[in-house]
Scaffold this active site. Structure first.
Site, PDB file in Angstrom:
ATOM      1  N   CYS A 293      45.363  40.893  -2.924  1.00 19.33           N
ATOM      2  CA  CYS A 293      45.264  41.435  -4.160  1.00 19.33           C
ATOM      3  C   CYS A 293      44.254  40.873  -4.794  1.00 19.33           C
ATOM      4  CB  CYS A 293      46.573  41.158  -4.857  1.00 19.33           C
ATOM      5  SG  CYS A 293      46.568  41.456  -6.583  1.00 19.33           S
TER       6      CYS A 293
ATOM      7  N   CYS B  34      44.885  39.521  -8.280  1.00 17.19           N
ATOM      8  CA  CYS B  34      45.527  38.205  -8.357  1.00 17.19           C
ATOM      9  C   CYS B  34      44.522  37.153  -8.141  1.00 17.19           C
ATOM     10  CB  CYS B  34      46.671  38.204  -7.339  1.00 17.19           C
ATOM     11  SG  CYS B  34      47.839  39.862  -7.463  1.00 17.19           S
ATOM     12  N   ASP B  35      43.769  37.241  -7.038  1.00 15.70           N
ATOM     13  CA  ASP B  35      43.036  36.219  -6.560  1.00 15.70           C
ATOM     14  C   ASP B  35      41.608  36.135  -6.713  1.00 15.70           C
ATOM     15  OD1 ASP B  35      45.616  35.159  -5.716  1.00 15.70           O
ATOM     16  OD2 ASP B  35      45.369  36.425  -3.882  1.00 15.70           O
TER      17      ASP B  35
END
Length: 314
Positions: free
Chosen positions: A134, A137-138
């Site tokens: 993701c 997300c990261d």
């Protein structure tokens, strides 16, 4: 003897546990079949920095533990086992966990989805420590780093383009010599100066001691291998929704996701609601999953009130 509940929730990620909080606060006495692998995909995430309310970040397991404790505090009962079978053709709906049978006046499905992985032992070992599924997300953690993205579809192009906001260079590793992404996404990726491509290539190994340091890449045509120095690997080869239990009982789209009504979590079966990644293949974020979990619980409560009112006035 079957246990009868107003609401049964299948799944225990952000969607399922948020639904449990709202249903429990609404005095619906929900039971949550949380699964053996309780907590969903966040259980594989080290640092969560984009969930509201945690300015110093929180680990995925810690966030899910807090959600679980919150649901239990309001009276939700949690069963740490997998649902084996459901029957949506009768009312109350049937859910089986081994030999235990639960009957539900309303059912909330929050079984999530699994990101497809390459199947490498090293990939699994470094998941959350340089291997991610993701970018949203990261990606923030990789400022001024070198990254690789595996995949050739729209999702892979979107991930790669997003990561160029942070990385110095993004290498797309694709097993074929052409992309299956839409033309507009291809054009955007080709035009981005930070993106390069390794065609006819597959990742054979993820190299690193504790964190990702590089990749072993094999050319599928020549068999030659090379070492690609990167600080992170993003695997973007798709997701599989956890909908096997519901095939033939609910409307699913061509990729297996549960179809819900516009601006709603209602499924094709009245009284059955779906929340989170099991019906969302666009955003796939913890906060959006939690939002749809709230929606599902509120819609279930309204549905039960309407049923009760209809019975009382019949």
């Amino acid at each position: 003897m079957a246990q009868h509940r107003k609401v049964v929730i299948v799944g225990s990620g952000p969607a399922g546990l948020t639904a449990a909080v709202y249903a429990a606060r609404g005095n619906l006495e929900p039971i949550v079949i949380e699964g053996i692998a309780a907590g969903g995909q966040l259980m594989l995430t080290n640092d969560v920095e984009n969930f509201p309310g945690f300015p110093e970040a929180v680990t995925g397991p810690e966030l899910m533990t807090k959600m679980r404790e919150q649901a239990a505090r309001f009276g939700a009962e949690l069963v740490t086992a997998d649902a084996d079978r459901v029957d949506l053709s009768t009312r109350p709906f049937g859910v089986w966990v081994g030999n235990d049978e639960y009957r539900a006046d309303a059912l909330i499905i929050a079984t999530g989805a699994k990101a497809r992985l390459l199947g490498l032992e090293s990939e699994r070992d470094l998941l959350g420590r340089g291997v991610s599924t993701c970018a949203t997300c990261d990606g923030f953690f990789y400022k001024d780093k070198r990254l690789a993205v595996v995949g050739g579809g729209d999702s892979a192009m979107e991930e790669a383009i997003f990561l160029t906001k942070f990385a110095t260079k993004v290498t797309i590793v694709h097993r074929r010599d052409e992309l299956r992404a839409s033309k507009i996404m291809q054009e955007r990726a080709f035009a981005n100066p930070k993106i390069e491509f390794l065609w006819n290539s597959v990742v054979e190994d993820v190299v690193g001691n504790g964190t990702v340091e590089g990749l072993k890449i094999r050319n599928t045509q020549t068999g030659e291998t090379l070492q690609l120095q990167v600080d992170g690997l993003f695997v973007a080869i798709g997701h599989d929704p956890n909908t096997a239990l519901f095939r033939g009982q609910l409307d699913l789209d061509e990729n297996g996701y549960i179809v819900t009504a516009p601006d709603s979590t209602a499924t094709s079966v009245e009284g059955v609601f779906a929340a989170g990644d099991v019906q969302d293949h666009v955003f796939r974020q913890a906060v959006t999953a939690a939002g749809t979990g709230c929606m599902a619980a509120m819609e279930a409560e309204r549905y039960l009130e309407a049923v009760a009112h209809a019975a009382a006035t019949a």
